[in-house]
Write an enzyme that holds these catalytic residues in place. Structure first.
Site, PDB file in Angstrom:
ATOM      1  N   HIS A 114      61.327  75.886  48.493  1.00 54.27           N
ATOM      2  CA  HIS A 114      61.682  77.254  48.078  1.00 54.27           C
ATOM      3  C   HIS A 114      62.432  78.011  49.178  1.00 54.27           C
ATOM      4  O   HIS A 114      63.044  79.041  48.902  1.00 54.27           O
ATOM      5  CB  HIS A 114      60.435  78.021  47.633  1.00 54.27           C
ATOM      6  CG  HIS A 114      59.529  78.470  48.736  1.00 54.27           C
ATOM      7  ND1 HIS A 114      58.372  77.812  49.074  1.00 54.27           N
ATOM      8  CD2 HIS A 114      59.590  79.536  49.581  1.00 54.27           C
ATOM      9  CE1 HIS A 114      57.763  78.451  50.059  1.00 54.27           C
ATOM     10  NE2 HIS A 114      58.485  79.498  50.393  1.00 54.27           N
ATOM     11  N   ASP A 142      56.990  71.109  46.798  1.00 55.67           N
ATOM     12  CA  ASP A 142      57.645  72.213  47.499  1.00 55.67           C
ATOM     13  C   ASP A 142      58.080  71.801  48.900  1.00 55.67           C
ATOM     14  O   ASP A 142      57.912  72.544  49.866  1.00 55.67           O
ATOM     15  CB  ASP A 142      56.730  73.438  47.572  1.00 55.67           C
ATOM     16  CG  ASP A 142      57.481  74.687  48.044  1.00 55.67           C
ATOM     17  OD1 ASP A 142      58.704  74.745  47.847  1.00 55.67           O
ATOM     18  OD2 ASP A 142      56.834  75.586  48.611  1.00 55.67           O
ATOM     19  N   SER A 192      57.046  80.218  55.842  1.00 57.79           N
ATOM     20  CA  SER A 192      57.131  79.099  54.911  1.00 57.79           C
ATOM     21  C   SER A 192      57.931  77.940  55.487  1.00 57.79           C
ATOM     22  O   SER A 192      59.040  78.125  55.993  1.00 57.79           O
ATOM     23  CB  SER A 192      57.791  79.545  53.599  1.00 57.79           C
ATOM     24  OG  SER A 192      56.968  80.449  52.908  1.00 57.79           O
ATOM     25  N   VAL A 221      47.676  61.928  30.657  1.00 55.92           N
ATOM     26  CA  VAL A 221      46.510  62.519  30.004  1.00 55.92           C
ATOM     27  C   VAL A 221      46.497  64.020  30.227  1.00 55.92           C
ATOM     28  O   VAL A 221      47.054  64.520  31.205  1.00 55.92           O
ATOM     29  CB  VAL A 221      45.183  61.925  30.532  1.00 55.92           C
ATOM     30  CG1 VAL A 221      45.060  60.462  30.176  1.00 55.92           C
ATOM     31  CG2 VAL A 221      45.055  62.127  32.039  1.00 55.92           C
TER      32      VAL A 221
END
Length: 464
Positions: free
Chosen positions: A101, A131, A207, A264
């Site tokens: 990001h 990410d 980040s 699933v």
């Protein structure tokens, strides 16, 4: 007198430093000096396209010329959107790891080191599911960081983060590991990262930066924070180093990341469900749906099975299963351990590869004899269009839920599609009524249903 006072102050400082050393508190200065040269600040530029400021109204030809200029579309000039984040060098030849990001949508990426050297970076590959993004700069003999074995990480350990929060370059913050293996679904409702939770002060700009242990090794990549104000409140989350290393290898080799896929839909097992499925405590991942054509469909796995082990990984909570499956290479044969009606079974499955990237209820004539039955649910046949949209093999639609009934206590709502009662499948109204009549009273039983296309299990009890 002054000389004696100075000696006393010096002695006091020495004793204080010695007390800190004996207290077991970490000393970060040397660690920061050693690792910070390999931490980078990342600046990005995204160029917006030219666009019209307004649309021409219909009937423009009827507008007088004197006013026509007010409705002419205007060209908005291109403008640059700047953003920033952090990252770190993982190899001396210029590979850099950061968050996806941080660089997503960027047209230009610039990397700056602590010694103020700057490089233009190119994207090697990205992995939105974790990410993470791998960048490359044209450099040689660059300082680099090493990864730790995050499996040895324990709650309560001291950790250190370095990054550029709010643009304050190369800031350090410290704290402890608060939890390990946190499951945080993404905006795509995917859950492939077992996050490390810490109380380290992480803010916008951190980040993509590294999270260190006291040996100066990277245990995680700072990725997310939980906040109500936009700043740190002591809840930050990092991507484990083991997952990051796997992503780096795949992005270098293929430019993409291949993950294991089971096929699933699962849910958590609570206390009541555990009892109804024969478990001695809540554990595992309850299978509520099997995707058609998936590896799970090709195995002997069944809806209603509780997966308690996948390969070498114990499945304590449902979020553990995506973590375990995602790390398995596609094509690998894995043995699962499941609990089916209280009995443990081992099932083999060949893991597949995860690909890239209004509910209708039939209106039928009311049956005057249908008073809700033992469950207090008035049901009707499943509409074919709904059956096709939700990929159902059968079931019945709940038209009415009687107040105070077993169905109401279980939380069943009108519009839900019941596909299983107890351990029996329901494919028609006739089957539903037969199964309902045979259900034991005063027992905790599972009921499987679909709500707006999403499968779920709950427990239901007929009090008689």
């Amino acid at each position: 007198m002054i000389k004696q006072l100075l000696v006393a102050i010096t002695l006091l400082f020495a004793l204080t430093a010695q007390a800190v050393a004996y207290s077991g508190l970490p000393e970060f200065t040397r660690l920061i000096e050693e690792v910070s040269p390999a931490v980078v600040k990342i600046n990005t530029v995204e160029k917006t396209k030219q666009r019209n400021s307004m649309r021409l109204p219909q009937g423009q030809q009827q507008i007088p010329d004197i006013f026509r200029h007010l409705f002419e579309p205007r060209r908005m000039p291109e403008r640059n959107v700047h953003s920033m984040g952090s990252g770190f060098i993982v190899s001396s030849d210029g590979y850099i790891l950061t968050n996806n990001h941080v660089i997503e949508g960027a047209d230009e990426i610039q990397v700056r080191l602590t010694d103020r050297r700057e490089f233009k970076a190119e994207v090697v590959g990205t992995d939105p599911r974790s990410d993470l993004a791998l960048l490359k700069v044209d450099g040689k003999n660059l300082p680099k960081l090493t990864f730790a074995d995050d499996k040895k990480l324990k709650v309560g350990e001291w950790v250190l983060a370095i990054g550029s929060p709010f643009g304050l370059d190369f800031s350090a913050s410290a704290g402890i590991v608060s939890a390990i293996g946190r499951s945080i679904p993404s905006e795509r409702n995917e859950n492939y990262v077992p996050f490390i939770q810490t109380d380290v002060a992480i803010n916008p700009g951190n980040s993509g930066g590294p999270l260190f242990n006291l040996d100066g090794e990277v245990v995680g990549i700072n990725s997310q924070i939980y906040t109500r104000s936009g700043g740190s409140i002591g809840l930050s989350f990092a991507i484990p180093s083991s997952l990051a290393q796997n992503v780096i290898v795949q992005l270098k080799d293929k430019g993409r990341v291949d993950r294991g896929w089971l096929g699933v839909v699962i849910q958590e097992v609570d206390k009541d469900l555990a009892k109804s499925f024969g478990l001695n405590k809540p554990m595992g991942a309850l299978v509520t749906q099997i995707v058609e054509g998936s590896p799970a469909a090709d195995s002997k796995l069944k809806v209603g099975d509780v997966i308690v082990r996948f390969g070498k990984a114990d499945i304590q909570v449902s979020g553990d299963l995506p973590h375990a499956v995602g790390t398995v290479a596609p094509g690998t044969e894995v043995i699962m351990e499941v609990v089916r009606q209280g009995i443990k079974k081992k099932i083999s499955v060949e893991v597949g590869r995860l690909s890239g990237e209004d509910d209708g209820v039939a209106a039928t004539e009311e049956d005057p004899k249908d008073s809700g039955g033992r469950l207090g649910l008035v049901v009707e046949p499943l509409d074919k269009q709904m059956q096709k949209n939700w990929q159902l093999s059968g079931g019945v639609v709940v038209r009415q839920v009687l107040e105070g009934s077993a169905g109401a206590r279980a939380g069943i709502l009108p519009g839900d599609v019941i596909a299983q009662l107890g351990f029996n499948g329901v494919d028609s109204v006739e089957t539903y009524r037969k199964v309902e009549q045979a259900l034991p009273a005063n027992s905790l039983l599972p009921i499987r249903f679909f709500r707006r296309g999403r499968p779920a299990f709950r427990t239901i009890t007929i009090e008689e």
